[in-house]
Design a protein around this motif. Sequence first.
Motif, mmCIF file in Angstrom:
data_model
loop_
_atom_site.group_PDB
_atom_site.id
_atom_site.type_symbol
_atom_site.label_atom_id
_atom_site.label_comp_id
_atom_site.label_asym_id
_atom_site.label_seq_id
_atom_site.Cartn_x
_atom_site.Cartn_y
_atom_site.Cartn_z
ATOM 1 N N ILE A 2 0.848 -1.185 0.000
ATOM 2 C CA ILE A 2 0.000 0.000 0.000
ATOM 3 C C ILE A 2 0.887 1.240 0.000
ATOM 4 O O ILE A 2 1.920 1.269 0.671
ATOM 5 N N GLU A 3 0.498 2.264 -0.736
ATOM 6 C CA GLU A 3 1.246 3.517 -0.723
ATOM 7 C C GLU A 3 0.347 4.674 -0.328
ATOM 8 O O GLU A 3 -0.868 4.621 -0.487
ATOM 9 N N LEU A 4 0.981 5.701 0.177
ATOM 10 C CA LEU A 4 0.302 6.913 0.598
ATOM 11 C C LEU A 4 0.320 7.902 -0.561
ATOM 12 O O LEU A 4 1.362 8.136 -1.175
ATOM 13 N N ILE A 5 -0.837 8.473 -0.868
ATOM 14 C CA ILE A 5 -0.969 9.400 -1.989
ATOM 15 C C ILE A 5 -1.548 10.705 -1.472
ATOM 16 O O ILE A 5 -2.508 10.706 -0.701
ATOM 17 N N PHE A 6 -0.943 11.814 -1.896
ATOM 18 C CA PHE A 6 -1.404 13.146 -1.505
ATOM 19 C C PHE A 6 -1.967 13.877 -2.710
ATOM 20 O O PHE A 6 -1.430 13.764 -3.808
ATOM 21 N N VAL A 7 -3.011 14.648 -2.494
ATOM 22 C CA VAL A 7 -3.445 15.653 -3.457
ATOM 23 C C VAL A 7 -2.967 16.969 -2.861
ATOM 24 O O VAL A 7 -3.354 17.334 -1.750
ATOM 25 N N ALA A 46 4.178 18.505 4.023
ATOM 26 C CA ALA A 46 3.804 19.918 3.916
ATOM 27 C C ALA A 46 4.867 20.820 4.534
ATOM 28 O O ALA A 46 5.152 21.904 4.015
ATOM 29 N N GLU A 47 5.465 20.381 5.614
ATOM 30 C CA GLU A 47 6.528 21.159 6.255
ATOM 31 C C GLU A 47 7.752 21.274 5.341
ATOM 32 O O GLU A 47 8.404 22.307 5.298
ATOM 33 N N GLN A 48 8.025 20.230 4.593
ATOM 34 C CA GLN A 48 9.178 20.221 3.688
ATOM 35 C C GLN A 48 8.887 20.924 2.364
ATOM 36 O O GLN A 48 9.807 21.222 1.603
ATOM 37 N N HIS A 49 7.623 21.184 2.069
ATOM 38 C CA HIS A 49 7.202 21.816 0.816
ATOM 39 C C HIS A 49 6.266 22.980 1.131
ATOM 40 O O HIS A 49 5.056 22.893 0.904
ATOM 41 N N PRO A 50 6.808 24.078 1.649
ATOM 42 C CA PRO A 50 5.961 25.178 2.146
ATOM 43 C C PRO A 50 5.142 25.905 1.069
ATOM 44 O O PRO A 50 4.204 26.615 1.414
ATOM 45 N N LYS A 51 5.441 25.706 -0.194
ATOM 46 C CA LYS A 51 4.658 26.361 -1.251
ATOM 47 C C LYS A 51 3.373 25.596 -1.562
ATOM 48 O O LYS A 51 2.560 26.044 -2.349
ATOM 49 N N TYR A 52 3.212 24.434 -0.930
ATOM 50 C CA TYR A 52 2.056 23.580 -1.182
ATOM 51 C C TYR A 52 1.279 23.322 0.098
ATOM 52 O O TYR A 52 1.810 23.390 1.193
ATOM 53 N N THR A 53 0.027 22.971 -0.089
ATOM 54 C CA THR A 53 -0.799 22.508 1.014
ATOM 55 C C THR A 53 -1.356 21.135 0.627
ATOM 56 O O THR A 53 -1.667 20.901 -0.544
ATOM 57 N N VAL A 54 -1.424 20.234 1.586
ATOM 58 C CA VAL A 54 -1.983 18.906 1.317
ATOM 59 C C VAL A 54 -3.496 19.014 1.454
ATOM 60 O O VAL A 54 -4.017 19.232 2.541
ATOM 61 N N ARG A 55 -4.178 18.902 0.348
ATOM 62 C CA ARG A 55 -5.637 19.024 0.357
ATOM 63 C C ARG A 55 -6.281 17.757 0.899
ATOM 64 O O ARG A 55 -7.250 17.792 1.630
ATOM 65 N N ARG A 56 -5.745 16.590 0.503
ATOM 66 C CA ARG A 56 -6.236 15.325 1.052
ATOM 67 C C ARG A 56 -5.189 14.249 0.834
ATOM 68 O O ARG A 56 -4.260 14.409 0.049
ATOM 69 N N TRP A 57 -5.361 13.161 1.515
ATOM 70 C CA TRP A 57 -4.458 12.024 1.368
ATOM 71 C C TRP A 57 -5.282 10.740 1.419
ATOM 72 O O TRP A 57 -6.396 10.726 1.930
ATOM 73 N N LYS A 58 -4.732 9.684 0.829
ATOM 74 C CA LYS A 58 -5.405 8.389 0.843
ATOM 75 C C LYS A 58 -4.379 7.278 0.695
ATOM 76 O O LYS A 58 -3.226 7.514 0.313
ATOM 77 N N CYS A 59 -4.818 6.096 1.000
ATOM 78 C CA CYS A 59 -3.980 4.896 0.896
ATOM 79 C C CYS A 59 -4.542 4.019 -0.215
ATOM 80 O O CYS A 59 -5.746 3.778 -0.262
ATOM 81 N N GLU A 60 -3.666 3.577 -1.114
ATOM 82 C CA GLU A 60 -4.082 2.765 -2.254
ATOM 83 C C GLU A 60 -3.052 1.657 -2.495
ATOM 84 O O GLU A 60 -1.899 1.804 -2.111
ATOM 85 N N PRO A 61 -3.467 0.609 -3.212
ATOM 86 C CA PRO A 61 -2.479 -0.400 -3.613
ATOM 87 C C PRO A 61 -1.391 0.262 -4.455
ATOM 88 O O PRO A 61 -1.680 1.133 -5.284
ATOM 89 N N ARG A 62 -0.176 -0.138 -4.226
ATOM 90 C CA ARG A 62 0.963 0.445 -4.946
ATOM 91 C C ARG A 62 0.905 0.074 -6.427
ATOM 92 O O ARG A 62 0.646 -1.079 -6.788
ATOM 93 N N GLN A 63 1.160 1.072 -7.284
ATOM 94 C CA GLN A 63 1.223 0.819 -8.723
ATOM 95 C C GLN A 63 2.562 0.229 -9.062
ATOM 96 O O GLN A 63 3.591 0.670 -8.571
ATOM 97 N N VAL A 64 2.557 -0.745 -9.933
ATOM 98 C CA VAL A 64 3.811 -1.414 -10.314
ATOM 99 C C VAL A 64 4.351 -0.816 -11.571
ATOM 100 O O VAL A 64 3.746 -0.329 -12.406
#
Length: 64
Positions: A2-7, A46-64
């Motif tokens: 499973i991987e973590l995905i951010f919008v 978000a702390e490491q990328h101050p020009k962005y905001t994380v609108r949402r996140w989700k967990c999905e099966p990892r793409q191969v």
Amino acid sequence: MIELIFVVCLVSSPDRCTVERPQFQEPFVNVMACSRTGLFRAAEWAEQHPKYTVRRWKCEPRQV
């Protein structure tokens, strides 16, 4: 696996969003493990990328 995905969106232009698949962590073994740490990982990103905001996140099966 499973991987973590951010919008994420630019702070200066909130309508400009993209999907990020951060590579700073290993894939999670299951959705429960991903869900437990997703919010913390989003805050770190978000702390490491101050020009962005994380609108949402989700967990999905990892793409191969």
